[in-house]
Design a protein around this motif. Structure first.
Motif, mmCIF file in Angstrom:
data_model
loop_
_atom_site.group_PDB
_atom_site.id
_atom_site.type_symbol
_atom_site.label_atom_id
_atom_site.label_comp_id
_atom_site.label_asym_id
_atom_site.label_seq_id
_atom_site.Cartn_x
_atom_site.Cartn_y
_atom_site.Cartn_z
ATOM 1 N N VAL A 130 -0.174 4.692 14.578
ATOM 2 C CA VAL A 130 -0.040 3.315 14.121
ATOM 3 C C VAL A 130 0.324 3.344 12.641
ATOM 4 O O VAL A 130 -0.409 3.886 11.826
ATOM 5 C CB VAL A 130 -1.349 2.522 14.330
ATOM 6 N N CYS A 131 1.465 2.730 12.300
ATOM 7 C CA CYS A 131 2.011 2.900 10.950
ATOM 8 C C CYS A 131 1.721 1.718 10.028
ATOM 9 O O CYS A 131 2.551 1.355 9.204
ATOM 10 C CB CYS A 131 3.513 3.154 11.027
ATOM 11 N N ALA A 132 0.554 1.107 10.164
ATOM 12 C CA ALA A 132 0.127 0.031 9.263
ATOM 13 C C ALA A 132 -1.234 -0.457 9.731
ATOM 14 O O ALA A 132 -1.520 -0.429 10.932
ATOM 15 C CB ALA A 132 1.119 -1.126 9.237
ATOM 16 N N VAL A 133 -2.060 -0.924 8.800
ATOM 17 C CA VAL A 133 -3.360 -1.484 9.190
ATOM 18 C C VAL A 133 -3.141 -2.959 9.528
ATOM 19 O O VAL A 133 -3.429 -3.857 8.742
ATOM 20 C CB VAL A 133 -4.401 -1.330 8.062
ATOM 21 N N HIS A 134 -2.571 -3.158 10.706
ATOM 22 C CA HIS A 134 -2.221 -4.503 11.170
ATOM 23 C C HIS A 134 -2.939 -4.731 12.487
ATOM 24 O O HIS A 134 -2.794 -3.948 13.437
ATOM 25 C CB HIS A 134 -0.703 -4.595 11.341
ATOM 26 N N THR A 135 -3.732 -5.789 12.571
ATOM 27 C CA THR A 135 -4.621 -6.014 13.712
ATOM 28 C C THR A 135 -3.923 -5.919 15.074
ATOM 29 O O THR A 135 -4.439 -5.241 15.972
ATOM 30 C CB THR A 135 -5.330 -7.381 13.583
ATOM 31 N N ASP A 144 -1.233 0.714 2.880
ATOM 32 C CA ASP A 144 -1.885 -0.284 2.027
ATOM 33 C C ASP A 144 -3.242 -0.625 2.621
ATOM 34 O O ASP A 144 -3.391 -0.695 3.842
ATOM 35 C CB ASP A 144 -1.050 -1.567 1.932
ATOM 36 N N LEU A 145 -4.230 -0.858 1.751
ATOM 37 C CA LEU A 145 -5.536 -1.305 2.221
ATOM 38 C C LEU A 145 -5.453 -2.790 2.571
ATOM 39 O O LEU A 145 -4.980 -3.588 1.761
ATOM 40 C CB LEU A 145 -6.591 -1.076 1.148
ATOM 41 N N PRO A 146 -5.891 -3.185 3.765
ATOM 42 C CA PRO A 146 -5.684 -4.563 4.240
ATOM 43 C C PRO A 146 -6.328 -5.628 3.362
ATOM 44 O O PRO A 146 -5.809 -6.736 3.246
ATOM 45 C CB PRO A 146 -6.314 -4.547 5.641
ATOM 46 N N GLN A 147 -7.448 -5.304 2.720
ATOM 47 C CA GLN A 147 -8.136 -6.302 1.899
ATOM 48 C C GLN A 147 -7.393 -6.626 0.611
ATOM 49 O O GLN A 147 -7.713 -7.604 -0.080
ATOM 50 C CB GLN A 147 -9.572 -5.860 1.572
ATOM 51 N N TYR A 148 -6.363 -5.816 0.271
ATOM 52 C CA TYR A 148 -5.617 -6.043 -0.969
ATOM 53 C C TYR A 148 -4.142 -6.323 -0.723
ATOM 54 O O TYR A 148 -3.312 -6.168 -1.609
ATOM 55 C CB TYR A 148 -5.743 -4.828 -1.890
ATOM 56 N N ILE A 161 -12.749 -7.533 12.439
ATOM 57 C CA ILE A 161 -12.051 -6.998 13.621
ATOM 58 C C ILE A 161 -11.465 -5.626 13.309
ATOM 59 O O ILE A 161 -11.613 -4.679 14.094
ATOM 60 C CB ILE A 161 -10.946 -7.972 14.075
ATOM 61 N N ILE A 162 -10.798 -5.506 12.162
ATOM 62 C CA ILE A 162 -10.180 -4.239 11.780
ATOM 63 C C ILE A 162 -11.223 -3.131 11.666
ATOM 64 O O ILE A 162 -11.021 -2.013 12.162
ATOM 65 C CB ILE A 162 -9.416 -4.395 10.446
ATOM 66 N N CYS A 163 -12.342 -3.414 11.029
ATOM 67 C CA CYS A 163 -13.398 -2.409 10.850
ATOM 68 C C CYS A 163 -13.923 -1.913 12.192
ATOM 69 O O CYS A 163 -14.212 -0.719 12.356
ATOM 70 C CB CYS A 163 -14.537 -2.973 10.015
ATOM 71 N N LYS A 223 -12.531 3.717 0.758
ATOM 72 C CA LYS A 223 -12.526 2.273 1.011
ATOM 73 C C LYS A 223 -12.590 1.944 2.500
ATOM 74 O O LYS A 223 -12.920 0.836 2.890
ATOM 75 C CB LYS A 223 -11.280 1.632 0.398
ATOM 76 N N ILE A 224 -12.214 2.914 3.327
ATOM 77 C CA ILE A 224 -12.272 2.729 4.773
ATOM 78 C C ILE A 224 -13.324 3.680 5.322
ATOM 79 O O ILE A 224 -13.265 4.881 5.088
ATOM 80 C CB ILE A 224 -10.904 2.993 5.429
#
Length: 222
Positions: free
Chosen positions: A107-112, A136-140, A159-161, A180-181
């Motif tokens: 998976v090439c992005a932290v996208h739900t 990229d970190l999703p929270q930023y 949900i992501i966590c 951070k993760i």
């Protein structure tokens, strides 16, 4: 070339840096994987009519090389609903076109929607493995500050966590991203950047001349 089509549909600036980054990963993986398929649901086009001028993105098939078949997922361009349809349609496409007993999903992005589709597949096929690339970190990833966005972002982060708990390995761009993760003892690797040796860059020797007054600007993001 559907990228040109998406650029015309979207009102947002093209994410050329992310596009180059992902294609470089694909090119590198092709050296080691004979059976690599791409499933994409473009992030650039999000909501009609705010960020795009069409109601739907149509599904299509393409090939990034002579041996593999790839899939662009169709989905509606309505807020929130588009994420749900992305996830469902990606999952269905992987389910329909998978031909291996031990699939490895990158998976090439932290996208739900991407994560949800991958995790759902792994629940059905526990032998599957998921690797998450975190550019990229999703929270930023946004500077929006209105109350509605902050609330939705908090829900999204929960949900992501929970989805990340089912990810098997990670790729980060810096060491600090791993802190951070919450990945526990799961394996991860740092890839700070990607260099494409097939791209020939003509060097301007005057750049190295201390007496040269010409300014050179390096643009590294969006």
């Amino acid at each position: 070339n559907r990228k040109n089509e998406f650029d015309k549909i979207s009102y947002l600036t093209a994410q050329n840096a992310a596009d180059a980054f992902q294609w470089s990963f694909i090119k590198g993986l092709d050296y080691y994987c004979d059976d690599l398929s791409i499933y994409t649901a473009p992030l650039l086009i999000k909501n009609y009519p705010k960020t795009g001028n069409k109601l739907f993105v149509k599904k299509s098939e393409f090939s990034h090389n002579e041996n593999n078949k790839d899939f662009c997922i169709g989905f509606p361009l309505f807020p929130i609903v588009n994420k749900l349809f992305k996830s469902i349609n990606i999952y269905k496409a992987i389910l329909k076109n998978n031909h291996t007993n031990n699939p490895y999903i990158i998976v090439c992005a932290v996208h739900t929607p991407y994560l949800l589709a991958a995790v759902r597949y792994k629940i059905k096929f526990p032998q599957a493995r998921i690797c998450l690339i975190v550019p990229d970190l999703p929270q930023y990833m946004s500077d929006k500050n209105d109350i509605t966005y902050r609330l939705l972002k908090k829900i999204d982060m929960v949900i992501i966590c929970n989805l990340i708990k089912r990810v098997d390995s990670f790729v980060f761009l810096t060491n600090l991203m791993s802190e951070k993760i919450n990945i526990g003892s799961k394996p991860w690797i740092k890839i700070e950047g990607i260099y494409d040796q097939d791209l020939e860059i003509e060097t301007n020797r005057s750049f190295y001349d201390e007496n040269n007054n010409e300014r050179t600007i390096l643009y590294t993001g969006s």
